[in-house]
Design an enzyme around this catalytic site. Structure first.
Site, PDB file in Angstrom:
ATOM      1  CG  ASP A 199       2.367   1.626  -2.011  1.00  0.00           C
ATOM      2  OD1 ASP A 199       1.565   2.424  -2.064  1.00  0.00           O
ATOM      3  OD2 ASP A 199       3.177   0.963  -1.148  1.00  0.00           O
ATOM      4  CE  LYS A 209       7.398  -0.517   8.528  1.00  0.00           C
ATOM      5  NZ  LYS A 209       6.250  -0.060   8.252  1.00  0.00           N
ATOM      6  CB  VAL A 210       8.114  -5.984   4.165  1.00  0.00           C
ATOM      7  CG1 VAL A 210       8.533  -7.306   3.661  1.00  0.00           C
ATOM      8  CG2 VAL A 210       8.013  -6.097   5.462  1.00  0.00           C
ATOM      9  CB  ALA A 270       7.857 -11.389  12.111  1.00  0.00           C
ATOM     10  CB  VAL A 296       6.164 -12.533   2.962  1.00  0.00           C
ATOM     11  CG1 VAL A 296       6.345 -12.787   4.539  1.00  0.00           C
ATOM     12  CG2 VAL A 296       6.538 -13.478   2.088  1.00  0.00           C
ATOM     13  CB  ALA A 297       1.112  -9.169   2.418  1.00  0.00           C
ATOM     14  NE  ARG A 298      -1.478 -10.142   8.871  1.00  0.00           N
ATOM     15  CZ  ARG A 298      -0.166  -9.956   9.122  1.00  0.00           C
ATOM     16  NH1 ARG A 298       0.649 -10.520   8.271  1.00  0.00           N
ATOM     17  NH2 ARG A 298       0.058  -9.373  10.131  1.00  0.00           N
ATOM     18  CG  HIS A 336       2.106 -15.632   9.933  1.00  0.00           C
ATOM     19  ND1 HIS A 336       0.845 -15.134  10.184  1.00  0.00           N
ATOM     20  CD2 HIS A 336       3.187 -14.644  10.018  1.00  0.00           C
ATOM     21  CE1 HIS A 336       0.859 -13.947   9.968  1.00  0.00           C
ATOM     22  NE2 HIS A 336       2.337 -13.613   9.947  1.00  0.00           N
ATOM     23  CD  GLU A 375      -1.868 -16.895   8.979  1.00  0.00           C
ATOM     24  OE1 GLU A 375      -1.350 -16.476  10.367  1.00  0.00           O
ATOM     25  OE2 GLU A 375      -1.229 -16.315   8.147  1.00  0.00           O
TER      26      GLU A 375
HETATM   27  N1  NAI Z   1       4.616 -12.726   7.101  1.00  0.00           N
HETATM   28  C1  NAI Z   1       5.066 -11.981   8.280  1.00  0.00           C
HETATM   29  O1  NAI Z   1       5.542 -12.546   9.235  1.00  0.00           O
HETATM   30  C2  NAI Z   1       5.057 -10.333   8.265  1.00  0.00           C
HETATM   31  C3  NAI Z   1       3.848 -10.020   7.262  1.00  0.00           C
HETATM   32  N2  NAI Z   1       3.986  -8.667   7.307  1.00  0.00           N
HETATM   33  C4  NAI Z   1       2.908  -8.042   6.718  1.00  0.00           C
HETATM   34  O2  NAI Z   1       3.634  -7.230   5.561  1.00  0.00           O
HETATM   35  C5  NAI Z   1       2.769  -6.010   5.355  1.00  0.00           C
HETATM   36  C6  NAI Z   1       3.635  -4.803   4.938  1.00  0.00           C
HETATM   37  O3  NAI Z   1       4.390  -4.745   6.106  1.00  0.00           O
HETATM   38  P1  NAI Z   1       5.405  -3.293   5.864  1.00  0.00           P
HETATM   39  O4  NAI Z   1       5.964  -3.201   4.714  1.00  0.00           O
HETATM   40  O5  NAI Z   1       6.100  -3.190   7.325  1.00  0.00           O
HETATM   41  O6  NAI Z   1       4.137  -2.173   6.028  1.00  0.00           O
HETATM   42  P2  NAI Z   1       4.051  -0.690   5.460  1.00  0.00           P
HETATM   43  O7  NAI Z   1       3.065  -0.244   5.912  1.00  0.00           O
HETATM   44  O8  NAI Z   1       5.554  -0.170   5.572  1.00  0.00           O
HETATM   45  O9  NAI Z   1       3.976  -0.989   3.869  1.00  0.00           O
HETATM   46  C7  NAI Z   1       2.757  -1.266   3.490  1.00  0.00           C
HETATM   47  C8  NAI Z   1       2.503  -0.659   1.959  1.00  0.00           C
HETATM   48  O10 NAI Z   1       1.314  -1.081   1.196  1.00  0.00           O
HETATM   49  C9  NAI Z   1       0.843  -0.069   0.612  1.00  0.00           C
HETATM   50  N3  NAI Z   1      -0.312  -0.328   0.180  1.00  0.00           N
HETATM   51  C10 NAI Z   1      -1.535  -0.068   0.807  1.00  0.00           C
HETATM   52  N4  NAI Z   1      -2.659  -0.350  -0.169  1.00  0.00           N
HETATM   53  C11 NAI Z   1      -2.252  -1.086  -1.042  1.00  0.00           C
HETATM   54  C12 NAI Z   1      -2.690  -1.366  -2.214  1.00  0.00           C
HETATM   55  N5  NAI Z   1      -4.038  -1.494  -2.486  1.00  0.00           N
HETATM   56  N6  NAI Z   1      -2.113  -1.672  -3.145  1.00  0.00           N
HETATM   57  C13 NAI Z   1      -0.506  -1.518  -3.079  1.00  0.00           C
HETATM   58  N7  NAI Z   1       0.052  -1.246  -2.137  1.00  0.00           N
HETATM   59  C14 NAI Z   1      -0.824  -0.809  -1.018  1.00  0.00           C
HETATM   60  C15 NAI Z   1       1.392   1.093   1.381  1.00  0.00           C
HETATM   61  O11 NAI Z   1       1.156   2.455   0.727  1.00  0.00           O
HETATM   62  C16 NAI Z   1       2.407   0.948   1.847  1.00  0.00           C
HETATM   63  O12 NAI Z   1       3.447   1.618   1.297  1.00  0.00           O
HETATM   64  C17 NAI Z   1       2.023  -5.696   6.795  1.00  0.00           C
HETATM   65  O13 NAI Z   1       0.682  -5.058   6.896  1.00  0.00           O
HETATM   66  C18 NAI Z   1       1.869  -7.164   7.263  1.00  0.00           C
HETATM   67  O14 NAI Z   1       0.656  -7.485   6.969  1.00  0.00           O
HETATM   68  C19 NAI Z   1       4.905  -7.741   7.993  1.00  0.00           C
HETATM   69  C20 NAI Z   1       5.685  -8.413   8.663  1.00  0.00           C
HETATM   70  C21 NAI Z   1       5.731  -9.778   8.801  1.00  0.00           C
HETATM   71  O1  HPV Z   2       4.067  -8.298  11.797  1.00  0.00           O
HETATM   72  C1  HPV Z   2       3.523  -8.887  10.972  1.00  0.00           C
HETATM   73  O2  HPV Z   2       2.787  -8.322  10.438  1.00  0.00           O
HETATM   74  C2  HPV Z   2       3.350 -10.262  11.042  1.00  0.00           C
HETATM   75  O3  HPV Z   2       2.755 -10.767  10.220  1.00  0.00           O
HETATM   76  C3  HPV Z   2       4.365 -11.028  11.909  1.00  0.00           C
HETATM   77  O4  HPV Z   2       3.322 -11.807  12.987  1.00  0.00           O
HETATM   78  P1  HPV Z   2       3.602 -12.493  14.057  1.00  0.00           P
HETATM   79  O5  HPV Z   2       4.190 -11.394  15.147  1.00  0.00           O
HETATM   80  O6  HPV Z   2       4.807 -13.416  13.784  1.00  0.00           O
HETATM   81  O7  HPV Z   2       2.509 -13.378  14.448  1.00  0.00           O
END
Ligand code: NAI
Ligand code: HPV
Length: 629
Positions: A256, A236-237, A368, A315-317, A365, A346
């Site tokens: 992906d 999604k992101v 979101a 912006v992932a982990r 962080h 963190e």
């Molecule tokens: N910094 C922040 O505040 C935020 C961080 N995140 C992080 O972003 C990540 C992604 O969020 P979404 O896009 O909503 O999740 P999502 O589940 O929609 O997308 C994750 C994608 O990663 C892919 N994936 C899994 N393993 C992989 C690999 N080894 N190599 C490449 N791609 C791989 C999956 O197939 C999936 O399409 C979350 O898991 C979260 O950790 C999300 C929202 C806010």
């Molecule tokens: O939704 C995610 O995966 C995030 O990383 C957002 O984290 P937060 O809820 O802002 O601590």
């Protein structure tokens, strides 16, 4: 091996002609396990969940999600929302938007307690039915242990669930739900913000000017247009970042392993291998979840394969990068710059070389953290948690099957049938030998892909395991618990010529390699076999062994085998009437006239010891068994 405790539990309650032993009843079983009694109240209100509605279908589905606490609860009034006779307690351990809190307050006692130490969280959790966290709270195995089975749902107000021990949650039958959609745009926008800020040294230049300097030559940036951006994780992101980057004139590729190529094509992005992505990119933006496979996936070896001077946005982990390796790559100039919103630890240590590196831009962080995303996330998670507390299956469940609401409502009566058949089948097993293999045969007019049996399998598992163990089984932990107990549940679907309007024609439960307390339940192949159907929305027992019967699965059941002869119904009926036991249903199945027959008698009340002894002493009755539904 799943050792049946049935021998000790049921010999008191069962009176085969050979033993005719005195009975107490199954009261001890239900006292030990009041949940059993509650869930047998077919059609009554959801007495031990948070649902205020009085509907059988909700009872069914609710019981799929019930956890230990339901077992130890006493009856609740219809106004109660919790098995404790009060509203459920919802602990919110990190800042949550007000709109979500409002929703939660409508159904529960909400406590907001931020910055809890692990010990404080463990202390509080045993009085909580739900816990809502963001990324900072570590929901460890200790938390589930400390909850002592009370915690029913963990709501992750966001996407990443790497801070929740999912295996432990599953083992403890605790549902984990997240809020997967509401912060997508915020995270993508933050990724783009970091990309642009890094490319143009915004943060460094800002700090410099605030320190009284004017360094125009030092902060010459790089352009984004025409550069290649590799989006790692095209979910999604990632796809929203790709869309925006294309708007900046970038050439976007993505890696992906699970993303469908047509989704990428729709955004004008080419999906490539990991190696190709990192080798071709000028900018690499990370959007995959932190899992065992992605942990430190960016390390010395992978940095060495990147284009010299690559720029990385995360912006992932934090955990997907080996941070020491990144510092080395930055020092060596392999990586020219990094922009990081997330860190392995963190907050990061105060002396973190990575954070202090002059080519690194950091935010705490914040991906979101927009007003809009936080309100959306709060509502999304509050709705998911309230639904889970009501026993509804969640569309955002992370550790349980997601079952569409229309499927749940269609399967509701079959869910009840499945649990009752499991419960009946296990009571027919005599003690001493463990149950190892259960086969479930579903007869349906629908094709294989058109029948989702996960709920049914979970309920059969629940029906089999709960009466003879201390385990609490629900949709979350059913498969795990069965496996743990060495119980193999296999499924067979047989397509039959009946109405495709109905999801199922019948469910048959077979238990092999065990002895039965009621020999007539054993088919010629040696398996205990019972079969049921849904009739007028109610579960019916339609087959015991090779005998066809038809008895509604309500209250309790007596099965008798006798030589087919006149007067048997009257004799047993009179004994029950003498002891004020109301017969709700009666059905006789026989092989042929004057040969063997079985009577299935549904009774509202539990017959006392004398009544059961009297039935046992009717000379024509060869064996009988009393079963609690
Ligand atoms: N910094 C922040 O505040 C935020 C961080 N995140 C992080 O972003 C990540 C992604 O969020 P979404 O896009 O909503 O999740 P999502 O589940 O929609 O997308 C994750 C994608 O990663 C892919 N994936 C899994 N393993 C992989 C690999 N080894 N190599 C490449 N791609 C791989 C999956 O197939 C999936 O399409 C979350 O898991 C979260 O950790 C999300 C929202 C806010
Ligand atoms: O939704 C995610 O995966 C995030 O990383 C957002 O984290 P937060 O809820 O802002 O601590």
């Amino acid at each position: 091996m799943f050792q049946s405790m049935a021998s000790s539990t049921y010999t008191k309650a069962v009176f085969p002609s050979s033993t005719r032993s005195a009975s107490t009843s199954l009261a001890s079983l239900t006292t030990k396990n009041p949940f059993l009694r509650v869930s047998s109240l077919s059609g009554s209100r959801c007495a031990s969940c948070y649902c205020q509605r009085a509907c059988a279908s909700v009872v069914n589905v609710t019981s799929v999600l019930k956890t230990a606490d339901s077992k130890s609860s006493s009856a609740t009034s219809s106004k109660d929302l919790s098995p404790h006779g009060s509203k459920p307690t919802i602990l919110v351990s990190e800042k949550l938007g007000e709109a979500g809190l409002q929703l939660l307050r409508e159904v529960g006692e909400v406590e907001c307690a931020y910055d809890l130490s692990p010990e404080q969280l463990c202390n509080k959790i045993s009085s909580c039915d739900a816990l809502i966290v963001r990324s900072a709270t570590k929901v460890t195995r200790q938390v589930f242990e400390a909850s002592k089975g009370r915690l029913k749902v963990v709501g992750r107000a966001g996407v990443g669930i790497d801070n929740v021990d999912l295996q432990a949650a599953t083992e403890y039958g605790c549902l984990v739900v997240n809020a997967p959609t509401a912060n997508t745009i915020a995270a993508a926008e933050h990724g783009i913000a970091l990309l642009a800020a890094m490319a143009r040294n915004v943060a460094q230049a800002d700090a410099s000017i605030k320190a009284g300097k004017w360094q125009r030559n030092k902060y010459v940036g790089v352009s984004m247009v025409g550069k290649t951006l590799a989006v790692m994780g095209f979910g999604k992101v990632g796809s929203e970042v790709a869309r925006r980057a294309k708007g900046l004139g970038m050439n976007v590729i993505a890696h992906d392993p699970y993303a469908p190529a047509d989704r990428a094509r729709a955004v004008g992005v080419e999906l490539v291998s990991f190696e190709n992505a990192i080798a071709a990119a000028d900018f690499i933006s990370l959007h995959m979840p932190l899992t065992a496979t992605t942990k430190k996936i960016f390390n010395d070896a992978t940095f060495a394969k990147m284009k010299k001077g690559v720029r990385i946005i995360n912006v992932a982990r934090g955990g997907v990068i080996d941070e020491d390796a990144l510092v080395k790559a930055l020092d060596a100039g392999t990586v020219a710059q990094a922009a990081l919103d997330v860190f392995a630890e963190e907050p990061p240590p105060k002396d973190s070389k990575l954070v202090k590196h002059e080519n690194v831009t950091v935010t705490p962080h914040l991906g979101a953290s927009t007003k809009e995303a936080q309100e959306g996330v709060a509502i999304e998670i509050a709705e998911a948690v309230v639904g889970a507390l009501r026993g509804e299956l969640s569309a955002t469940a992370v550790n349980a099957p997601m079952v569409a609401p229309e499927v749940v409502s269609e399967l509701a009566p079959y869910v009840l049938l499945a649990e009752k058949l499991g419960r009946l089948a296990v009571q027919l097993v005599s003690g001493g030998k463990g149950i190892k293999a259960v086969k479930v045969v579903y007869r349906s007019a629908r094709g294989h892909d058109d029948l989702d049996t996960r709920l049914l399998r979970a309920m059969i598992t629940k029906g089999i395991i709960e009466p003879i163990s201390n385990s609490i089984v629900n949709i979350v932990n059913a498969d795990f618990t069965a496996k743990e107990k060495g119980l193999r549940i296999s499924e067979e679907r047989i397509v039959v010529d009946s109405s495709p309007e109905l999801p199922l024609d019948s469910i048959q439960v077979q238990i092999s390699n065990v002895e039965s307390k009621f020999a007539s339940a054993v088919k010629v192949n040696g398996e205990i076999s019972i079969e049921g159907k849904v009739k007028d929305g109610m579960p019916h027992l339609t087959c015991v062994g090779s005998f066809g019967v038809d008895v509604s699965l309500e209250g309790n059941l007596i099965l008798c085998r006798q030589i087919d002869q006149p007067g048997m119904i009257g004799r047993v009926g009179n004994i029950l009437a003498d002891h004020n036991v109301n017969v709700s249903f009666m059905s006789v199945g026989r092989t042929s006239r004057g040969k063997m027959a079985i009577m299935a008698i549904g009774v509202d009340e539990e017959p006392n010891k004398v009544a059961l002894e009297n039935i046992g002493s009717v000379s024509a009755i060869e064996e009988f068994v009393f079963l609690k539904l």
